[in-house]
Write an enzyme that holds these catalytic residues in place. Structure first.
Site, PDB file in Angstrom:
ATOM      1  CB  SER A 248      57.517 -98.842  74.200  1.00 39.65           C
ATOM      2  OG  SER A 248      57.617-100.396  74.069  1.00 39.65           O
ATOM      3  CE  LYS A 249      65.247 -97.544  75.355  1.00 36.85           C
ATOM      4  NZ  LYS A 249      64.847 -97.367  76.647  1.00 36.85           N
ATOM      5  NE  ARG A 250      56.417-103.682  75.009  1.00 37.96           N
ATOM      6  CZ  ARG A 250      54.933-104.204  74.616  1.00 37.96           C
ATOM      7  NH1 ARG A 250      55.124-105.263  73.802  1.00 37.96           N
ATOM      8  NH2 ARG A 250      54.459-103.094  74.743  1.00 37.96           N
TER       9      ARG A 250
END
Ligand code: GLU
Length: 473
Positions: A248-250
């Site tokens: 994910s973006k993380r």
């Protein structure tokens, strides 16, 4: 329209990539697109691009642009499309009308309050919350309530998804309630649009992320109700971040176009992604053609695989080293433009690629390290100058200038011979002479071999930069 998935030996494979433009296309989506594209190419079939933008609130033009530009940059060309679901609302309405008429869908007049109450009671009874079906047999409208439309899901039996990756997965119909296919404002819902499109577009193989596996039995039931044979399904595992959670973006899962900006080659990125959860013997490096020839969706692993940025960098360099230099020229130019320089000198560009590609992992890094080949003026790193353009080193530079000034053939072997000769004469290693020269002409203490560097720079620039360095000292 041809019925999909009829199982005929002559059936043309039709796959599709159907991203929702609600977030930026990133590596997970690209891998799904790649598998669908490869499977179509491998089977001599067709590949469709379909943008699932029915959620008007969450879809953005920017995300659509990233999908279209990203697919073009990756070279994952579609044979059909892009189709946009937002342009097919009339068609969805038409099918809803047919289903209402045929009885496979019905109006539901339950209010939100009623549904909430049913839900609470089910939870209190420790049952799984689901629509109870109170409106299934209703024949009269209810005054003052705009109805939704629900699909009449079979009440008994089971749906078996013969998944090409996971094997058979069974869902009991008692677990599936009657899905809303049109909201009270008449807009169709996501799963329904997918079903209409897969049928209308003759999709024979649905390859998508395994987060969609739970949608599949409902979609199959709807396809059956529409008189279509469901396609074959392959639900591919997610890509995980290095910490084991869904990428994910993380984890820096950014728009695919960021990889273009960072100087990755499309072929390297695709090669990296194809190997996540799929293998072909021990082979690590694949050209596009090799991927097409070897890929089979049946061989995709059902375990999720983790993203490894180091390996992607390694593969990128492998592709840079193997590519025909001319094919890298547009990539180098694009990156040079980002650092404020440009050139249309094909021989120079190809020469720089040959000289630099063993020393850079991305085209961006190559451009950053090669700026000095393409500018008139260079900035000299003060640290490098303090170390290599002072005292004895400067005297060596003057001697090298003298020797190089007499050269008529400005080519790597002649330059090498001249500098080597000087080094022997002075009783020192070539490196002692090369370093001040390097700082004088490139501005830094690192570059390709000195003879290749000077040859590419050309006589005029080389001598002018040495003169400037001597004058400054
Ligand atoms: N639009 C869905 C998504 O982006 C994919 C749906 C499908 O492939 O059936 O996740």
């Amino acid at each position: 329209m041809r019925a999909p998935g009829t199982g005929s030996l002559l059936m043309t494979v039709v796959t599709r990539f159907a991203p929702s433009p609600t977030g930026m296309l990133h590596l997970g989506g690209v891998r799904t697109a790649l598998f669908s594209w490869l499977y179509a190419r491998r089977s001599g079939g067709r590949f469709i691009l379909r943008v699932e933008d029915t959620d008007r609130e969450r879809s953005t033009d920017e995300a659509v642009r990233v999908i279209l530009d990203g697919m073009a940059w990756l070279g994952l060309g579609a044979d059909e499309g892009p189709y946009f679901q937002s342009q097919r609302f009339e068609r969805y309405r038409e099918v809803i009308g047919e289903m209402l008429k045929g009885g496979s869908a019905y109006h539901c007049y339950c209010t939100k309050e009623e549904l909430d109450a049913q839900r609470e009671q089910q939870i209190a009874r420790k049952e799984k919350p689901r629509y109870t079906g109170v409106c299934r047999e209703r024949t009269e409208p209810r005054a003052g309530v705009s109805p939704v439309v629900r699909f009449r899901n079979p009440l008994t039996g089971a749906v078996v998804v013969q998944d090409l990756v996971h094997g058979p997965v069974t869902f009991q119909n008692t677990e599936l309630d009657d899905l809303i296919i049109a909201r009270s404002d008449g807009t169709p819902t996501y799963n329904f649009c997918v079903v209409v499109d897969d049928r209308d577009m003759g999709v024979t193989h649905v390859i998508r992320g395994d987060d969609h596996l739970n949608n599949t039995p409902r979609q199959m039931n709807m396809l059956e109700a529409l008189g279509a044979t469901p396609p074959a399904y392959a639900h591919v595992p997610m890509i995980l971040g290095p910490d084991g959670a869904k990428l994910s973006k993380r984890h820096g899962a950014v728009s695919v176009l960021q990889y273009q900006e960072e100087g990755f080659l499309p072929d390297a990125l695709l090669n990296y992604l194809v190997r996540l959860g799929w293998s072909h013997g021990d082979q690590e490096i694949f050209t596009r053609e090799e991927m097409i020839a070897a890929f089979d969706i049946h061989d995709v692993n059902k375990a999720a695989s983790a993203f490894n940025p180091e390996k992607l960098l390694w593969l990128n360099q492998q592709h840079m080293v193997r590519a025909a230099p001319a094919s890298l020229v547009p990539h180098l130019r694009a990156q040079l433009q980002r650092v404020g320089v440009d050139s249309a000198d094909q021989a120079l560009l190809e020469g720089v690629i040959l000289a630099q590609r063993e020393r850079a992992k991305t085209m961006k890094e190559m451009a950053q390290n090669s700026r000095f080949f393409f500018t008139e003026d260079i900035e000299v790193d003060p640290k490098a100058a303090a170390k290599h353009l002072t005292g004895d080193a400067l005297a060596l530079l003057a001697k090298a200038r003298e020797r190089l000034g007499t050269l008529t053939a400005w080519e790597s072997p002649a330059i090498h011979a001249a500098l080597n000769d000087l080094a022997t004469q002075l009783g020192m290693g070539l490196g002692k002479i090369a370093q001040p020269l390097r700082v004088a002409v490139t501005g830094t203490a690192a570059s390709p071999p000195i003879d290749a560097t000077l040859a590419l720079l050309g006589r005029g620039r080389t001598l002018a930069r040495i003169d400037a360095a001597l004058a400054r000292a």
